[in-house]
Design a protein around this motif. Structure first.
Motif, short mmCIF file in Angstrom:
data_model
loop_
_atom_site.label_atom_id
_atom_site.label_comp_id
_atom_site.label_asym_id
_atom_site.label_seq_id
_atom_site.Cartn_x
_atom_site.Cartn_y
_atom_site.Cartn_z
N UNK A 367 -15.70 42.39 -51.60
CA UNK A 367 -14.36 41.78 -51.61
C UNK A 367 -13.35 42.59 -52.43
N UNK A 368 -13.82 43.17 -53.54
CA UNK A 368 -12.91 43.97 -54.39
C UNK A 368 -12.44 45.20 -53.64
N UNK A 369 -13.38 45.89 -52.98
CA UNK A 369 -13.03 47.10 -52.23
C UNK A 369 -12.07 46.78 -51.09
N UNK A 370 -12.33 45.64 -50.41
CA UNK A 370 -11.46 45.24 -49.30
C UNK A 370 -10.04 44.97 -49.81
N UNK A 371 -9.94 44.31 -50.96
CA UNK A 371 -8.62 44.00 -51.54
C UNK A 371 -7.89 45.27 -51.97
N UNK A 372 -8.68 46.28 -52.38
CA UNK A 372 -8.06 47.54 -52.82
C UNK A 372 -7.77 48.48 -51.66
N UNK A 373 -8.12 48.07 -50.43
CA UNK A 373 -7.85 48.88 -49.26
C UNK A 373 -8.82 50.03 -49.04
N UNK A 374 -10.01 49.97 -49.64
CA UNK A 374 -11.00 51.02 -49.48
C UNK A 374 -11.72 50.87 -48.14
N UNK A 375 -12.03 51.97 -47.50
CA UNK A 375 -12.70 51.96 -46.20
C UNK A 375 -14.17 51.58 -46.35
N UNK A 376 -14.85 51.20 -45.26
CA UNK A 376 -16.29 50.91 -45.32
C UNK A 376 -17.10 52.09 -45.86
N UNK A 377 -16.72 53.33 -45.49
CA UNK A 377 -17.45 54.49 -46.00
C UNK A 377 -17.28 54.62 -47.51
N UNK A 378 -16.05 54.45 -47.98
CA UNK A 378 -15.80 54.53 -49.43
C UNK A 378 -16.53 53.42 -50.17
N UNK A 379 -16.55 52.23 -49.56
CA UNK A 379 -17.25 51.09 -50.17
C UNK A 379 -18.75 51.35 -50.24
N UNK A 380 -19.32 51.89 -49.15
CA UNK A 380 -20.75 52.21 -49.13
C UNK A 380 -21.09 53.24 -50.20
N UNK A 381 -20.22 54.26 -50.33
CA UNK A 381 -20.45 55.30 -51.34
C UNK A 381 -20.43 54.72 -52.74
N UNK A 382 -19.48 53.80 -53.00
CA UNK A 382 -19.38 53.20 -54.33
C UNK A 382 -20.57 52.31 -54.64
N UNK A 383 -20.97 51.49 -53.66
CA UNK A 383 -22.10 50.59 -53.88
C UNK A 383 -23.39 51.39 -54.10
N UNK A 384 -23.62 52.39 -53.25
CA UNK A 384 -24.82 53.21 -53.37
C UNK A 384 -24.86 54.00 -54.66
N UNK A 385 -23.72 54.57 -55.03
CA UNK A 385 -23.65 55.35 -56.27
C UNK A 385 -23.78 54.45 -57.49
N UNK A 386 -23.10 53.30 -57.47
CA UNK A 386 -23.18 52.36 -58.59
C UNK A 386 -24.61 51.86 -58.78
N UNK A 387 -25.33 51.68 -57.67
CA UNK A 387 -26.72 51.25 -57.76
C UNK A 387 -27.62 52.34 -58.32
N UNK A 388 -27.35 53.58 -57.91
CA UNK A 388 -28.19 54.71 -58.34
C UNK A 388 -27.89 55.14 -59.77
N UNK A 389 -26.64 54.96 -60.20
CA UNK A 389 -26.27 55.33 -61.57
C UNK A 389 -27.12 54.56 -62.58
N UNK A 390 -27.65 55.26 -63.53
CA UNK A 390 -28.44 54.60 -64.57
C UNK A 390 -29.92 54.63 -64.27
#
Length: 442
Positions: A367-390
């Motif tokens: 929902x945050x990415x959608x509100x910020x106007x991020x595309x599905x690809x950008x959202x997938x990259x953020x979710x995947x990277x955020x999960x892998x970080x750490x």
């Protein structure tokens, strides 16, 4: 937000680990801190932690059985032949050896999906070679962690298919349609960051000669490896027992793939070695003792980490952290990307599992990415990277525990300072930067 249970407990865990307190105690202290920070009380926190430990019981048993299997393979003498061969091939070729280890580790995620099972088989016999070459073991730790993470980020096969499939399914469940191909495309940029980190670690940070010596305080217990691994390497001729060992390894691999169970795979390999008398039944007590010594620490850390994750979920602190963060950041794509990656880093450092973090993050991030106007690809990259970080750098992650189990077989490698800190620096920083780039350009 600074009193959030996740944030406070992760900071406590990191500080305690850096003070060289055993990682098992560090996670327990972090768990109790999280519970009390959330107002649960120490008794309720302890009960929740213990009840949640069962979430990793299958993984813990798998690691113990794999340790036993690794000891039996070492007793067969096949690892001595491998080391003799590698002594010849890699003499004076440190960098090539490290890159080869990274390549083997990559195969463990996709082509032959055994995850960390190969480490206790391959690495302990090579420690004498590392010392002869004056190879910095931090470079090897970085190579192993790279191979345990980068392939599942970028390649939709084996564990990569599971990881990217979770991202796709969770995004669809939260009403943002995306295909598996789009997820793969999105994760190529963050994955490229890990490649950059690997090259920096091998060719710049840890290229110089370094002689490993026993640490004053050993983070992981010293492993009493099989005699065939610890004695002076001698010429060993290939025999029937080595062919039978290959059969056992293949049996373990095929069983694991068919049943999707590391437990059954390890049991199949153990059974073949016993039934063919490569290892005698009278040696049963010895192999079990040495196998538990080798991998038991990892098993218990994974159990405690599962309890820690359960406490974090029960407190509701993860959702609270994300919600409090979103109230501050607004809808700027750049700011949203930065803060979401930072929150993902904190959460995964605590939970220690990128796979287990994705469902939590996706429900809150879409929902945050959608509100910020991020595309599905950008959202997938953020979710995947955020999960892998750490995951790289987390004291509770099998991506760091596995390399330490192999590299500390002779008591000369420290889990926090020589595995977690190097992998945190060389992989989390590039992942963060390249994740930001992916969010902007996709």
């Amino acid at each position: 937000m600074i009193t959030n249970a996740v944030l406070v407990s992760v900071v406590v865990m990191v500080i305690v680990c850096l003070l060289r307190i055993n990682v098992l105690f560090a996670i327990i202290i972090a768990t109790l801190t999280a519970g009390m920070a959330a107002g649960m009380g120490i008794t309720e926190t302890a009960s929740t932690m213990i009840s949640g430990m069962g979430g990793q019981s299958n993984t813990a048993l798998s690691y113990v059985l794999l340790g036993i299997f690794a000891v039996m393979i070492g007793m067969s003498g096949i690892t001595t032949i491998l080391v003799n061969k590698m002594l010849t091939v890699f003499k004076g070729k440190k960098l090539f050896l490290v890159l080869t280890i990274a390549g083997i580790a990559c195969l463990s995620q996709n082509v032959i999906p055994v995850h960390i099972a190969f480490i206790p088989i391959l690495i302990p016999p090579l420690l004498s070679l590392f010392d002869q070459l004056k190879l910095d073991r931090r470079a090897v730790a970085s190579a192993l962690t790279f191979g345990l993470k980068a392939p599942y980020l970028m390649i939709p096969a084996g564990f990569g298919l599971i990881f990217q499939g979770i991202i796709r399914d969770e995004m669809i469940a939260n009403k943002m349609p995306v295909t598996l191909n789009q997820v793969t495309t999105a994760m190529l940029i963050p994955g490229a960051g890990m490649i950059v980190g690997l090259f920096i670690a091998i060719f710049i940070s840890y290229r110089k000669d370094r002689v490993s010596t026993p640490a004053k305080k050993i983070e992981m217990p010293e492993i009493e490896v099989a005699a065939s691994l610890s004695e002076k390497i001698e010429d060993v001729k290939w025999g029937v027992q080595h062919w039978l060992t290959i059969v056992a390894i293949l049996a373990a691999l095929v069983t694991q793939i068919l049943t999707e169970s590391l437990v059954l795979g390890a049991l199949a390999g153990i059974a073949v070695l016993f039934l063919t008398k490569v290892v005698k039944m009278s040696e049963g007590d010895r192999v079990i003792q040495e196998g538990i010594t080798m991998m038991g620490m990892i098993a218990f850390v994974m159990l405690i980490a599962s309890g820690y994750a359960t406490v974090l979920k029960e407190t509701g602190a993860v959702n609270e952290l994300v919600e409090q963060t979103t109230e501050i950041i607004g809808t700027s794509p750049l700011v949203v990307s930065f803060v979401m990656l930072l929150v993902g880093l904190i959460i995964t450092m605590g939970i220690g599992s990128s796979f287990g973090t994705i469902p939590i993050l996706a429900a809150l991030y879409v929902p945050i990415c959608a509100a910020a106007g991020l595309s599905p690809l950008a959202t997938a990259a953020l979710i995947g990277t955020a999960g892998a970080l750490g995951d790289a750098g987390s004291p509770a992650s099998d991506s760091t525990l596995g390399p330490t189990a192999g590299l500390n077989a002779d008591g000369k490698h420290h889990h926090i300072w020589e595995t977690c800190v190097p992998t945190f620096i060389h992989y989390n920083i590039p992942l963060f930067i390249f994740g930001m780039i992916a969010a902007v350009v996709l």
